[in-house]
Design a protein around this motif. Sequence first.
Motif, PDB file in Angstrom:
ATOM      1  N   UNK A  27     -32.445 -19.591  12.658  1.00  0.00           N
ATOM      2  CA  UNK A  27     -31.275 -19.488  13.520  1.00  0.00           C
ATOM      3  C   UNK A  27     -31.264 -20.632  14.537  1.00  0.00           C
ATOM      4  N   UNK A  28     -32.397 -20.913  15.159  1.00  0.00           N
ATOM      5  CA  UNK A  28     -32.513 -21.982  16.142  1.00  0.00           C
ATOM      6  C   UNK A  28     -32.220 -23.344  15.501  1.00  0.00           C
ATOM      7  N   UNK A  29     -32.737 -23.565  14.296  1.00  0.00           N
ATOM      8  CA  UNK A  29     -32.501 -24.836  13.599  1.00  0.00           C
ATOM      9  C   UNK A  29     -31.012 -25.008  13.300  1.00  0.00           C
ATOM     10  N   UNK A  30     -30.399 -23.924  12.806  1.00  0.00           N
ATOM     11  CA  UNK A  30     -28.971 -23.991  12.514  1.00  0.00           C
ATOM     12  C   UNK A  30     -28.171 -24.218  13.787  1.00  0.00           C
ATOM     13  N   UNK A  31     -28.592 -23.587  14.860  1.00  0.00           N
ATOM     14  CA  UNK A  31     -27.908 -23.754  16.147  1.00  0.00           C
ATOM     15  C   UNK A  31     -28.037 -25.193  16.626  1.00  0.00           C
ATOM     16  N   UNK A  32     -29.220 -25.759  16.519  1.00  0.00           N
ATOM     17  CA  UNK A  32     -29.430 -27.148  16.917  1.00  0.00           C
ATOM     18  C   UNK A  32     -28.595 -28.098  16.060  1.00  0.00           C
ATOM     19  N   UNK A  33     -28.565 -27.843  14.757  1.00  0.00           N
ATOM     20  CA  UNK A  33     -27.745 -28.676  13.870  1.00  0.00           C
ATOM     21  C   UNK A  33     -26.272 -28.579  14.255  1.00  0.00           C
ATOM     22  N   UNK A  40     -25.068 -27.769  17.223  1.00  0.00           N
ATOM     23  CA  UNK A  40     -24.861 -28.433  18.518  1.00  0.00           C
ATOM     24  C   UNK A  40     -24.847 -29.955  18.369  1.00  0.00           C
ATOM     25  N   UNK A  41     -25.736 -30.482  17.536  1.00  0.00           N
ATOM     26  CA  UNK A  41     -25.757 -31.925  17.297  1.00  0.00           C
ATOM     27  C   UNK A  41     -24.468 -32.386  16.630  1.00  0.00           C
ATOM     28  N   UNK A  42     -24.021 -31.634  15.641  1.00  0.00           N
ATOM     29  CA  UNK A  42     -22.767 -31.975  14.954  1.00  0.00           C
ATOM     30  C   UNK A  42     -21.588 -31.881  15.919  1.00  0.00           C
ATOM     31  N   UNK A  43     -21.601 -30.838  16.744  1.00  0.00           N
ATOM     32  CA  UNK A  43     -20.540 -30.667  17.741  1.00  0.00           C
ATOM     33  C   UNK A  43     -20.545 -31.828  18.735  1.00  0.00           C
ATOM     34  N   UNK A  44     -21.746 -32.225  19.165  1.00  0.00           N
ATOM     35  CA  UNK A  44     -21.870 -33.347  20.097  1.00  0.00           C
ATOM     36  C   UNK A  44     -21.337 -34.632  19.468  1.00  0.00           C
ATOM     37  N   UNK A  45     -21.700 -34.909  18.215  1.00  0.00           N
ATOM     38  CA  UNK A  45     -21.207 -36.109  17.513  1.00  0.00           C
ATOM     39  C   UNK A  45     -19.682 -36.083  17.382  1.00  0.00           C
ATOM     40  N   UNK A  46     -19.154 -34.904  17.061  1.00  0.00           N
ATOM     41  CA  UNK A  46     -17.709 -34.763  16.904  1.00  0.00           C
ATOM     42  C   UNK A  46     -17.004 -35.048  18.239  1.00  0.00           C
ATOM     43  N   UNK A  47     -17.525 -34.484  19.307  1.00  0.00           N
ATOM     44  CA  UNK A  47     -16.927 -34.710  20.636  1.00  0.00           C
ATOM     45  C   UNK A  47     -17.071 -36.173  21.063  1.00  0.00           C
TER      46      UNK A  47
END
Length: 102
Positions: free
Chosen positions: A11-17, A19-26
Amino acid sequence: MEEREKRWELHQMKREEFLEADFRRKEQQWEQILKQRDEEWKEEMERRERGLMKRLNTTIKSFNDEQLKRDEEVLSFLEKREERMEANMLKKAEGFEYIYKE
């Protein structure tokens, strides 16, 4: 317990992925917004420059027109003065001729 920990780690790994994808998108969105604003700013500056150049050309033309008008007035004044001087000289010459003839 181990299963629960594994699920939590997953769950933590998926959450980090996520968040990273969300950060890149933003980050990409902000880059796009900044590029768009930069283009808009350039267009605005070009528009203002064209406006300033147009006003400057109008001012120069107006100044040149005024200068031309003043030059024409001076030329007209000088021509009239020259005509008056010639007329006065002719009158004086006629007076001298009259005196000389007598």
